[in-house]
Write a protein that holds these residues in place. Structure first.
Motif, PDB file in Angstrom:
ATOM      1  N   LEU A 105       0.866  -1.169   0.000  1.00  0.00           N
ATOM      2  CA  LEU A 105       0.000   0.000   0.000  1.00  0.00           C
ATOM      3  C   LEU A 105       0.903   1.219   0.000  1.00  0.00           C
ATOM      4  CD1 LEU A 105      -2.782  -0.794   2.636  1.00  0.00           C
ATOM      5  CD2 LEU A 105      -2.973  -0.830   0.141  1.00  0.00           C
ATOM      6  N   LEU A 106       0.617   2.154  -0.876  1.00  0.00           N
ATOM      7  CA  LEU A 106       1.395   3.388  -0.976  1.00  0.00           C
ATOM      8  C   LEU A 106       0.461   4.574  -0.804  1.00  0.00           C
ATOM      9  CD1 LEU A 106       3.459   2.454  -4.160  1.00  0.00           C
ATOM     10  CD2 LEU A 106       4.229   2.360  -1.784  1.00  0.00           C
ATOM     11  N   SER A 107       0.952   5.591  -0.166  1.00  0.00           N
ATOM     12  CA  SER A 107       0.196   6.827  -0.013  1.00  0.00           C
ATOM     13  C   SER A 107       0.889   7.912  -0.825  1.00  0.00           C
ATOM     14  CB  SER A 107       0.154   7.218   1.464  1.00  0.00           C
ATOM     15  OG  SER A 107      -0.541   8.427   1.627  1.00  0.00           O
ATOM     16  N   ALA A 108       0.120   8.600  -1.647  1.00  0.00           N
ATOM     17  CA  ALA A 108       0.669   9.654  -2.498  1.00  0.00           C
ATOM     18  C   ALA A 108      -0.457  10.607  -2.894  1.00  0.00           C
ATOM     19  CB  ALA A 108       1.302   9.047  -3.748  1.00  0.00           C
ATOM     20  N   PRO A 109      -0.084  11.822  -3.302  1.00  0.00           N
ATOM     21  CA  PRO A 109      -1.121  12.780  -3.697  1.00  0.00           C
ATOM     22  C   PRO A 109      -1.871  12.380  -4.968  1.00  0.00           C
ATOM     23  CG  PRO A 109       1.043  13.854  -3.531  1.00  0.00           C
ATOM     24  CD  PRO A 109       1.240  12.405  -3.292  1.00  0.00           C
ATOM     25  N   SER A 110      -1.207  11.574  -5.846  1.00  0.00           N
ATOM     26  CA  SER A 110      -1.833  11.215  -7.120  1.00  0.00           C
ATOM     27  C   SER A 110      -1.166   9.978  -7.703  1.00  0.00           C
ATOM     28  CB  SER A 110      -1.694  12.368  -8.118  1.00  0.00           C
ATOM     29  OG  SER A 110      -0.321  12.547  -8.441  1.00  0.00           O
ATOM     30  N   GLU A 111      -1.806   9.408  -8.718  1.00  0.00           N
ATOM     31  CA  GLU A 111      -1.200   8.276  -9.430  1.00  0.00           C
ATOM     32  C   GLU A 111       0.097   8.713 -10.105  1.00  0.00           C
ATOM     33  OE1 GLU A 111      -2.072   5.402 -13.250  1.00  0.00           O
ATOM     34  OE2 GLU A 111      -3.794   6.062 -12.049  1.00  0.00           O
ATOM     35  N   GLU A 112       0.127   9.903 -10.634  1.00  0.00           N
ATOM     36  CA  GLU A 112       1.336  10.408 -11.277  1.00  0.00           C
ATOM     37  C   GLU A 112       2.508  10.433 -10.293  1.00  0.00           C
ATOM     38  OE1 GLU A 112       3.044  14.407 -13.517  1.00  0.00           O
ATOM     39  OE2 GLU A 112       0.934  14.300 -12.988  1.00  0.00           O
ATOM     40  N   ALA A 113       2.243  10.822  -9.060  1.00  0.00           N
ATOM     41  CA  ALA A 113       3.295  10.840  -8.046  1.00  0.00           C
ATOM     42  C   ALA A 113       3.823   9.431  -7.788  1.00  0.00           C
ATOM     43  CB  ALA A 113       2.778  11.457  -6.752  1.00  0.00           C
ATOM     44  N   VAL A 114       2.940   8.444  -7.734  1.00  0.00           N
ATOM     45  CA  VAL A 114       3.371   7.059  -7.529  1.00  0.00           C
ATOM     46  C   VAL A 114       4.199   6.586  -8.717  1.00  0.00           C
ATOM     47  CG1 VAL A 114       2.598   4.664  -7.276  1.00  0.00           C
ATOM     48  CG2 VAL A 114       1.445   6.475  -6.007  1.00  0.00           C
ATOM     49  N   ARG A 115       3.776   6.946  -9.919  1.00  0.00           N
ATOM     50  CA  ARG A 115       4.536   6.555 -11.118  1.00  0.00           C
ATOM     51  C   ARG A 115       5.934   7.172 -11.101  1.00  0.00           C
ATOM     52  NH1 ARG A 115       1.877   4.074 -15.341  1.00  0.00           N
ATOM     53  NH2 ARG A 115      -0.329   3.750 -14.961  1.00  0.00           N
ATOM     54  N   ASN A 116       6.060   8.370 -10.542  1.00  0.00           N
ATOM     55  CA  ASN A 116       7.366   9.027 -10.468  1.00  0.00           C
ATOM     56  C   ASN A 116       8.249   8.422  -9.381  1.00  0.00           C
ATOM     57  OD1 ASN A 116       7.032  10.837 -12.579  1.00  0.00           O
ATOM     58  ND2 ASN A 116       6.047  12.350 -11.271  1.00  0.00           N
ATOM     59  N   THR A 117       7.672   8.080  -8.237  1.00  0.00           N
ATOM     60  CA  THR A 117       8.479   7.588  -7.123  1.00  0.00           C
ATOM     61  C   THR A 117       8.681   6.076  -7.148  1.00  0.00           C
ATOM     62  OG1 THR A 117       6.527   7.405  -5.695  1.00  0.00           O
ATOM     63  CG2 THR A 117       7.785   9.474  -5.601  1.00  0.00           C
ATOM     64  N   HIS A 118       7.793   5.342  -7.795  1.00  0.00           N
ATOM     65  CA  HIS A 118       7.867   3.879  -7.829  1.00  0.00           C
ATOM     66  C   HIS A 118       7.752   3.379  -9.269  1.00  0.00           C
ATOM     67  CE1 HIS A 118       6.973   4.675  -3.633  1.00  0.00           C
ATOM     68  NE2 HIS A 118       7.446   3.474  -3.364  1.00  0.00           N
ATOM     69  N   GLY A 119       8.535   3.983 -10.140  1.00  0.00           N
ATOM     70  CA  GLY A 119       8.461   3.701 -11.569  1.00  0.00           C
ATOM     71  C   GLY A 119       8.711   2.256 -11.946  1.00  0.00           C
ATOM     72  N   ARG A 120       9.450   1.517 -11.122  1.00  0.00           N
ATOM     73  CA  ARG A 120       9.749   0.125 -11.489  1.00  0.00           C
ATOM     74  C   ARG A 120       8.499  -0.731 -11.602  1.00  0.00           C
ATOM     75  NH1 ARG A 120      10.311  -3.885  -7.725  1.00  0.00           N
ATOM     76  NH2 ARG A 120       9.841  -3.346  -5.588  1.00  0.00           N
ATOM     77  N   TYR A 121       7.406  -0.310 -10.948  1.00  0.00           N
ATOM     78  CA  TYR A 121       6.148  -1.039 -11.082  1.00  0.00           C
ATOM     79  C   TYR A 121       5.495  -0.816 -12.448  1.00  0.00           C
ATOM     80  CZ  TYR A 121       6.251  -1.584  -5.965  1.00  0.00           C
ATOM     81  OH  TYR A 121       6.593  -1.889  -4.675  1.00  0.00           O
ATOM     82  N   PHE A 122       5.825   0.282 -13.093  1.00  0.00           N
ATOM     83  CA  PHE A 122       5.110   0.695 -14.294  1.00  0.00           C
ATOM     84  C   PHE A 122       5.936   0.659 -15.573  1.00  0.00           C
ATOM     85  CE2 PHE A 122       3.478   2.927 -10.589  1.00  0.00           C
ATOM     86  CZ  PHE A 122       2.145   2.552 -10.617  1.00  0.00           C
ATOM     87  N   TYR A 123       7.258   0.778 -15.446  1.00  0.00           N
ATOM     88  CA  TYR A 123       8.106   0.917 -16.624  1.00  0.00           C
ATOM     89  C   TYR A 123       9.192  -0.148 -16.645  1.00  0.00           C
ATOM     90  CZ  TYR A 123       6.022   5.548 -16.097  1.00  0.00           C
ATOM     91  OH  TYR A 123       5.142   6.577 -15.922  1.00  0.00           O
ATOM     92  N   LYS A 124       9.608  -0.534 -17.829  1.00  0.00           N
ATOM     93  CA  LYS A 124      10.753  -1.433 -17.992  1.00  0.00           C
ATOM     94  C   LYS A 124      12.034  -0.653 -17.682  1.00  0.00           C
ATOM     95  CE  LYS A 124       8.334  -4.902 -19.434  1.00  0.00           C
ATOM     96  NZ  LYS A 124       7.958  -5.882 -18.459  1.00  0.00           N
ATOM     97  N   PHE A 125      13.117  -1.380 -17.408  1.00  0.00           N
ATOM     98  CA  PHE A 125      14.375  -0.739 -17.019  1.00  0.00           C
ATOM     99  C   PHE A 125      14.840   0.285 -18.054  1.00  0.00           C
ATOM    100  CE2 PHE A 125      19.014  -0.525 -16.913  1.00  0.00           C
ATOM    101  CZ  PHE A 125      19.184  -0.031 -15.635  1.00  0.00           C
ATOM    102  N   ALA A 126      14.777  -0.073 -19.326  1.00  0.00           N
ATOM    103  CA  ALA A 126      15.231   0.851 -20.382  1.00  0.00           C
ATOM    104  C   ALA A 126      14.403   2.137 -20.368  1.00  0.00           C
ATOM    105  CB  ALA A 126      15.161   0.176 -21.744  1.00  0.00           C
TER     106      ALA A 126
END
Length: 84
Positions: free
Chosen positions: A50-71
């Protein structure tokens, strides 16, 4: 906002991503526990958080490994990958 993340480490794949309002913390915790219990005997390498953040965009920025490939992460951060 609160976000429930289920990530399969072995497959490097986001399995589930659900947003909750801040006042739904108990529901998010209950959903996380149910998911963890349902996956106890799974052969996958599950990461459930469970993560707490102001927005989904913030989570994508701080925990990008869940959303993006390494490259993609490297490119987003300005690093160039050497050709193999």
């Amino acid at each position: 906002m609160i976000f429930l993340v289920h990530y399969d480490r072995r497959a490097q794949r986001l399995e589930r991503f659900v947003g909750y309002s801040d006042d739904a913390l108990l529901q998010a915790q209950d959903d996380r526990l149910k998911l963890e219990l349902s996956l106890l005997r799974s052969d996958r390498e599950n990461e459930i958080v469970l993560l707490s953040a102001p927005s989904e965009e913030a989570v994508r920025n701080t925990h990008g490994r869940y959303f993006y490939k390494f490259a993609d992460l490297a490119a987003r951060s300005g690093f160039a990958l050497a050709a193999s």
